[in-house]
Structure formats: structure tokens, C-alpha cells
Design an enzyme around this catalytic site. Structure first.
Site, PDB file in Angstrom:
ATOM      1  N   GLU A 257       6.554  -1.810  -0.629  1.00  0.00           N
ATOM      2  CA  GLU A 257       5.703  -0.951  -1.460  1.00  0.00           C
ATOM      3  C   GLU A 257       6.401   0.397  -1.443  1.00  0.00           C
ATOM      4  O   GLU A 257       6.457   1.050  -0.408  1.00  0.00           O
ATOM      5  CB  GLU A 257       4.316  -0.787  -0.822  1.00  0.00           C
ATOM      6  CG  GLU A 257       3.576  -2.063  -0.547  1.00  0.00           C
ATOM      7  CD  GLU A 257       3.115  -2.738  -1.812  1.00  0.00           C
ATOM      8  OE1 GLU A 257       2.812  -2.045  -2.785  1.00  0.00           O
ATOM      9  OE2 GLU A 257       3.092  -3.976  -1.837  1.00  0.00           O
ATOM     10  N   CYS A 296       0.404   7.035  -2.658  1.00  0.00           N
ATOM     11  CA  CYS A 296       1.370   6.294  -3.474  1.00  0.00           C
ATOM     12  C   CYS A 296       0.792   5.936  -4.828  1.00  0.00           C
ATOM     13  O   CYS A 296       1.517   5.717  -5.789  1.00  0.00           O
ATOM     14  CB  CYS A 296       1.791   5.035  -2.738  1.00  0.00           C
ATOM     15  SG  CYS A 296       0.367   4.067  -2.216  1.00  0.00           S
TER      16      CYS A 296
HETATM   17  P1  NAP Z   1      10.357   6.775   4.356  1.00  0.00           P
HETATM   18  O1  NAP Z   1      11.070   7.988   4.788  1.00  0.00           O
HETATM   19  O2  NAP Z   1      11.061   5.802   3.523  1.00  0.00           O
HETATM   20  O3  NAP Z   1       9.821   6.094   5.686  1.00  0.00           O
HETATM   21  C1  NAP Z   1       9.023   4.959   5.650  1.00  0.00           C
HETATM   22  C2  NAP Z   1       9.058   4.262   6.994  1.00  0.00           C
HETATM   23  O4  NAP Z   1      10.342   3.685   7.198  1.00  0.00           O
HETATM   24  C3  NAP Z   1       8.835   5.191   8.187  1.00  0.00           C
HETATM   25  O5  NAP Z   1       8.071   4.526   9.152  1.00  0.00           O
HETATM   26  C4  NAP Z   1      10.248   5.415   8.690  1.00  0.00           C
HETATM   27  O6  NAP Z   1      10.301   5.791  10.035  1.00  0.00           O
HETATM   28  C5  NAP Z   1      10.802   4.023   8.503  1.00  0.00           C
HETATM   29  N1  NAP Z   1      12.247   3.899   8.569  1.00  0.00           N
HETATM   30  C6  NAP Z   1      13.193   4.755   8.124  1.00  0.00           C
HETATM   31  N2  NAP Z   1      14.425   4.245   8.376  1.00  0.00           N
HETATM   32  C7  NAP Z   1      14.248   3.055   8.990  1.00  0.00           C
HETATM   33  C8  NAP Z   1      15.118   2.058   9.515  1.00  0.00           C
HETATM   34  N3  NAP Z   1      16.436   2.184   9.445  1.00  0.00           N
HETATM   35  N4  NAP Z   1      14.600   0.957  10.098  1.00  0.00           N
HETATM   36  C9  NAP Z   1      13.261   0.800  10.175  1.00  0.00           C
HETATM   37  N5  NAP Z   1      12.380   1.726   9.709  1.00  0.00           N
HETATM   38  C10 NAP Z   1      12.866   2.827   9.108  1.00  0.00           C
HETATM   39  O7  NAP Z   1       9.023   7.144   3.558  1.00  0.00           O
HETATM   40  P2  NAP Z   1       7.897   8.220   3.926  1.00  0.00           P
HETATM   41  O8  NAP Z   1       8.462   9.566   3.704  1.00  0.00           O
HETATM   42  O9  NAP Z   1       7.263   7.916   5.244  1.00  0.00           O
HETATM   43  O10 NAP Z   1       6.803   7.879   2.821  1.00  0.00           O
HETATM   44  C11 NAP Z   1       6.773   8.495   1.562  1.00  0.00           C
HETATM   45  C12 NAP Z   1       7.044   7.517   0.474  1.00  0.00           C
HETATM   46  O11 NAP Z   1       6.280   6.337   0.655  1.00  0.00           O
HETATM   47  C13 NAP Z   1       6.659   8.033  -0.890  1.00  0.00           C
HETATM   48  O12 NAP Z   1       7.775   7.910  -1.735  1.00  0.00           O
HETATM   49  C14 NAP Z   1       5.532   7.138  -1.348  1.00  0.00           C
HETATM   50  O13 NAP Z   1       5.523   6.885  -2.732  1.00  0.00           O
HETATM   51  C15 NAP Z   1       5.750   5.906  -0.590  1.00  0.00           C
HETATM   52  N6  NAP Z   1       4.493   5.232  -0.337  1.00  0.00           N
HETATM   53  C16 NAP Z   1       4.246   4.064  -0.953  1.00  0.00           C
HETATM   54  C17 NAP Z   1       3.070   3.406  -0.732  1.00  0.00           C
HETATM   55  C18 NAP Z   1       2.770   2.102  -1.400  1.00  0.00           C
HETATM   56  O14 NAP Z   1       1.817   1.434  -0.986  1.00  0.00           O
HETATM   57  N7  NAP Z   1       3.517   1.708  -2.373  1.00  0.00           N
HETATM   58  C19 NAP Z   1       2.132   3.923   0.159  1.00  0.00           C
HETATM   59  C20 NAP Z   1       2.418   5.119   0.774  1.00  0.00           C
HETATM   60  C21 NAP Z   1       3.621   5.761   0.524  1.00  0.00           C
HETATM   61  P3  NAP Z   1      10.448   7.346  10.420  1.00  0.00           P
HETATM   62  O15 NAP Z   1       9.260   8.047   9.892  1.00  0.00           O
HETATM   63  O16 NAP Z   1      10.471   7.295  11.913  1.00  0.00           O
HETATM   64  O17 NAP Z   1      11.722   7.808   9.815  1.00  0.00           O
END
Ligand code: NAP
Length: 514
Positions: A257, A296
Site C-alpha cells: 500500500e 494515505c
Molecule cells: P517509508 O519511509 O517508505 O517507510 C515505511 C516503512 O518501511 C517504515 O516502517 C520504514 O521503517 C520501513 N522501511 C524502510 N526501509 C526498510 C527496509 N529496508 N526494510 C524493511 N523496512 C523498511 O514511508 P513512511 O514515510 O513511513 O510513510 C509515508 C508514506 O506512506 C506516504 O507516502 C503515504 O502515502 C504512504 N502510506 C500509504 C498508506 C496506504 O495504506 N496505502 C497508508 C499510510 C501511508 P523506518 O521508519 O524505520 O525507516
């Protein structure tokens, strides 16, 4: 002294030494917890889930698992105000917390009751009827679902530390898979607090929940073909994890997502005197203000008939001008800060890119009046309403400013608005506000291939409508293309991500006994 977060692995809470990252209160900038870089052995964590949690869970029938979820839901509801206090630190008002915490526990409770009503008191699920495969009636086939034997790895975004965890955990648990939860660093202290209560409840079989509060190094590298990954976060992280050689090489089931440029369309039939006009304006303002637009599913593109644009811009601006921004600890506050200063900088940068194609109607990226807080210490940002005259401007269909930012876009014809909506390359949700069902059907037909969910609102349904941005457990959540190409929720459909479908062939009288 500020506490270092712990991981829950192999049936116990584990601490780590070494480097830590301070996690800050979104409103005051004060440290509230420390996230360690080092964590427990991730390989051992996954193996414990697979070898202890999975078998414990698969001893139970669907009905028994649903009963545990029901008790867990009741237990967590009993601790909701304790979670709400911690949720304040993320910048959430009580209304924001209702979406994340109350909504997350509510989602788990819906899975408990749907599981009890809709699933059998057995351990495998049947999919469809027996298909005859021979003329004599002695040979046929049917499909079954059985629980996967691995761990369900759940990687969550910072904006829904509780809903994001529970909407994945509940269907995985029902399906018979143990969960390994990786919260986003920024708000992990809230997830940790809720997992502590889940563990304390003593309701879950051992090994059915694990929590990784540390760097995710090694998580993907240790996956096997029976594990699953459910990811929520940015498109960039989704892409790097999905294309990891372990994930592709072992065909690990991967559900994503990601970001989404959701739209809301005002029908051409609506004039300012209609109830639908107010419904459209209310919805737009709510989607900008709830969780400070860090949803999101929030509306990023607001398509309005060109003849109505001035009226909508004026009405939305008037409403935004009345929103009280400040510390969520003050009960008069309607919009809190963003989750962190880093997040505010990201939103400013995204909004600045949008402003190459759109002019500001309301708000200022660098000025905001706040109550009961220091505007600079907290990650506060004014809502920003933009207006683009060019419906095809590439920025408005490609840049997601993940905060209280929305762009008004005028349109002339249905064909034009359907084409423009599709330029978002696939979204989680679109909403249509109209009193004309024929118009709604034309739009739904054009929008459906590009969306996971479509909401049609008029005066007759607005009173009960759950709203544009709320993902209901009964309804599918996900979207094609840029939105990640995944599906979550959708009632019992969600269980299929955690189960293997197998075609079983044989004598129909044997197949009847499965
Ligand atoms: P993100 O930076 O992509 O991080 C998402 C998750 O991935 C975090 O738990 C992050 O951990 C983890 N992660 C990063 N690198 C990883 C790796 N190499 N291995 C395993 N896990 C890893 O996104 P965010 O800033 O938290 O969220 C914002 C984005 O999420 C927005 O673009 C939004 O649109 C989207 N979103 C989508 C939905 C949906 O349901 N479609 C819902 C909410 C948000 P760390 O935080 O420790 O880096």
C-alpha cells in the site's frame, strides 16, 4: 530519563545496546523515547514465529481464533485512554486518535465478529463448488485454502502506528499466520505500548506476535517462500523491497500500500444551494484537517466544474480560516502538528513543487498561528489550498505532499475529468459528490479501473457515510499502479493473502468430505 524502546522476540522483551535515535513529541520537540539501531537476531525472531507461533495458531479452528480476537478487542478497548495519551505525542488530536487507535481496535473487532459468523469451525477453507472433470461423475476438483507455514511480516508507515498494525494483524491471525510487526521509527513508541498490552493480556498463543523496534536490517534477507510481506509506506521503499532478490527469487508474497493521489469530484449537477455543495466542501476540509492530512487516503486532487470553482474555493477557504491549529492537548484544537519536523520539510518541499503548477488560494507554507504551543518547536503547518488552471499539469498528478495540502482543479466534461483522474496512475480512493445517479454511473465506470475504492455521496447517504478517507474493514483497501497494486481488508478477502490456494482433484465423493 527517556526510555529505549524494546523489541518483543522469542517470547520475551529484549533490550539493545548501542546507537539510539531520539523520537520527538510532535508538538513540543521534546524527546519521548529512543529507538535503538541494534535489535534482536531477526532470523531467530522469524524462526520462533514460524516454529512456535504458527503451529500454536494452526491447532485452532477459525472459530477459535475469532473468539481470541474478540477477547483481545475487548481488552484493548479497556485501555483506550491510556493509548490516547501516548497518541498525543504523535501530534494526534482526540479525533485523529479515534481514526488510528479506536479505528484499529474496531477493525480487529470487526474481524472477530465476521470470523465468528462467516468462517467454519475448521482449519481449511473451501473456495467454490466441486467442478466435474469427467463424464462418468467419478472425477472432479475443488479449491481449498490452507494457512501458509511462515511468518507474516508487517511493515507499517508512521501515520497509523495502531490501525496499520491491527488491520494487518487481525486477518493474518484469523488465517493462521503469526505476525512480525515492524513499526515506522517516528511513532514506534505508540505501537510498542499497544503490543505490550497485547502481550500482557495473555490471550495470544505464544509466538503469534513479535515486534521489531530496531533497524530492519536482515528482515528481508531472512524471508522464506512460506513467509508473506505486507508493506505500507512510500512507493520508493515498496519498490526497493519488492524487487529484493530474496523476495523475487523465493516468490515471497508481497502486498504493498503506497502513496496515492486520491481525488474527489463535484458533479456538474450541483449548485451552491444544494446539500451536495456543503457535503463536498465539508469532506474536503475534513480530509485536509484530520491527522493534518497525513492519511494515505486524503484528497489530494479536488476536481470541480469550472463554473463552480470560485464558489468552492471561497467556501473551503472560509472553513479553513476557522480551523484552530495547535497542541492536541488543548481541547479547542482541531488540527495538530505533523508527525515530525522532517515530515514538515518533506511536505513543504512537495507543496513547493506543486506550486510550480498551482497558485495558493489559502494558507502559507511558512506562517501558521498556533494555540497552546510554540509554532517553531512543534512541526506545525498551515493547511494549504492550491488551485491549478491546467487540468493536465504533470505536478498535480505526480507529487504527493503528505500533509494538509489539496489542489482545486477545474474541469469541463466527464471525459476530461476521467482522463485527468487516471493521470494519478492508480489511487486508493475517489469520491463523487452528486445527486444524479446517471452521472455517478458514468464516472464510476471510467474511474473503477484506476481505483481500489469509490465513494458516491449525496444528501440521502451523507448522514451515514463513513467518509472519503476512512478504510472500512468490510471494504477493500488498496489500489492499482502507483497506490502499490495491493489489496488489504475487504472482509474475509484479506485472509487469502496469508493462505495458499490449492486445487485438489479426485473422486467428488471424497472431495465432499474435505
Ligand atoms: P517509508 O519511509 O517508505 O517507510 C515505511 C516503512 O518501511 C517504515 O516502517 C520504514 O521503517 C520501513 N522501511 C524502510 N526501509 C526498510 C527496509 N529496508 N526494510 C524493511 N523496512 C523498511 O514511508 P513512511 O514515510 O513511513 O510513510 C509515508 C508514506 O506512506 C506516504 O507516502 C503515504 O502515502 C504512504 N502510506 C500509504 C498508506 C496506504 O495504506 N496505502 C497508508 C499510510 C501511508 P523506518 O521508519 O524505520 O525507516
Amino acid at each position: 530519563m527517556t526510555r529505549v524502546l524494546q523489541s518483543y522476540s522469542q517470547g520475551r522483551w529484549q533490550s539493545a545496546d548501542g546507537e539510539v535515535t531520539p523520537l520527538l513529541d510532535a508538538s513540543t520537540g521534546e524527546a519521548v523515547a529512543l529507538m535503538p539501531r541494534n535489535g534482536p537476531d531477526v532470523g531467530a525472531m522469524l524462526q520462533f514465529a514460524r516454529k512456535i507461533g504458527g503451529p500454536e495458531l494452526r491447532k485452532l479452528t477459525f472459530t477459535q481464533r475469532a473468539a481470541i480476537l474478540k477477547d483481545l478487542g475487548k481488552y484493548l478497548f479497556g485501555h483506550i485512554e491510556e493509548f490516547a495519551d501516548i497518541s498525543l505525542l504523535t501530534g494526534a488530536t482526540r479525533r485523529d486518535t479515534a481514526v488510528d487507535v479506536d479505528g484499529g481496535i474496531g477493525t480487529l473487532a470487526v474481524y472477530a465478529s465476521k470470523g465468528a459468523r462467516e468462517l467454519p469451525d475448521r482449519k481449511i477453507l473451501l473456495d467454490g463448488e466441486i467442478e466435474p472433470l469427467g463424464k462418468g461423475g467419478t472425477f472432479g476438483g475443488r479449491h481449498i485454502y490452507s494457512s501458509k507455514l511462515g511468518a507474516a511480516v508487517q511493515i507499517n508507515a508512521f501515520n497509523f502506528p495502531i490501525w496499520g498494525m491491527l488491520e494487518k494483524f487481525a486477518p493474518a491471525f484469523l488465517a493462521g499466520m503469526p505476525s512480525v510487526v515492524k513499526p515506522a521509527t517516528q511513532t514506534a513508541y505508540l505501537t510498542e505500548a499497544v503490543v505490550r498490552r497485547i502481550v500482557d493480556s495473555g490471550l495470544l498463543p505464544e509466538g503469534t506476535i513479535s515486534l521489531l523496534c530496531a533497524s530492519p536490517a536482515g528482515l528481508v534477507e531472512n524471508l522464506t517462500s512460506q513467509d508473506t510481506v505486507s508493506f505500507t509506506g512510500s512507493a520508493a521503499t515498496a519498490q526497493s523491497l519488492r524487487s529484493h532478490p530474496i523476495v523475487t527469487g523465493r516468490s515471497v508474497a508481497f502486498n504493498a500500500e503506497a502513496d496515492s493521489l486520491n481525488c474527489s469530484i463535484l458533479g456538474t449537477d450541483v449548485i451552491q444551494e444544494d446539500g451536495e455543495f456543503d457535503i463536498y466542501v465539508d469532506q474536503l476540509v475534513n480530509e485536509m484537517v484530520i491527522k493534518a492530512g497525513q492519511k494515505c487516503t486524503a484528497i489530494r486532487r479536488a476536481f470541480v466544474p469550472a463554473s463552480m470553482l470560485e464558489d468552492v474555493a471561497e467556501a473551503v477557504s472560509a472553513r479553513l480560516g476557522q480551523i484552530v491549529i495547535g497542541s492536541p492537548r488543548d481541547p479547542s484544537v482541531q488540527m495538530g502538528p505533523l508527525a515530525s519536523h522532517g515530515q514538515r520539510e518533506e511536505v513543504r518541499s512537495g507543496a513547493t513543487r506543486l506550486m510550480a503548477a498551482a497558485k495558493v488560494v489559502f494558507g502559507d507554507l511558512n506562517k501558521v498561528s498556533v494555540v497552546a504551543a510554540d509554532g517553531e518547536k512543534g512541526a506545525f503547518l498551515s493547511p494549504l489550498l492550491l488551485r491549478s488552471e491546467d487540468i493536465y499539469a504533470s505536478e498535480i498528478h505526480s507529487v504527493e505532499a503528505f500533509g494538509p495540502v489539496c489542489t482545486l482543479i477545474p474541469y469541463q466534461t466527464f471525459g476530461e475529468v476521467i482522463e485527468a483522474a487516471s493521470l494519478g496512475e492508480g489511487s486508493l480512493v475517489a469520491s463523487i459528490v452528486t445527486a444524479d445517479p446517471a452521472l455517478a454511473k458514468v464516472l464510476i465506470t471510467g474511474l473503477a479501473p484506476w481505483h481500489g475504492r469509490i465513494l458516491m455521496v449525496d444528501s440521502s447517504s451523507a448522514g451515514e457515510s463513513t467518509g472519503h478517507g476512512i478504510a472500512m474493514p468490510q471494504m477493500l483497501h488498496g489500489g492499482p499502479g502507483r497506490a502499490g497494486g495491493g489489496e488489504e481488508l475487504g472482509g474475509m478477502r484479506a485472509l487469502s493473502h496469508y493462505m495458499q490456494r490449492t486445487a485438489v482433484q479426485g473422486n467428488p465423493s471424497f472431495l465432499e468430505t474435505l
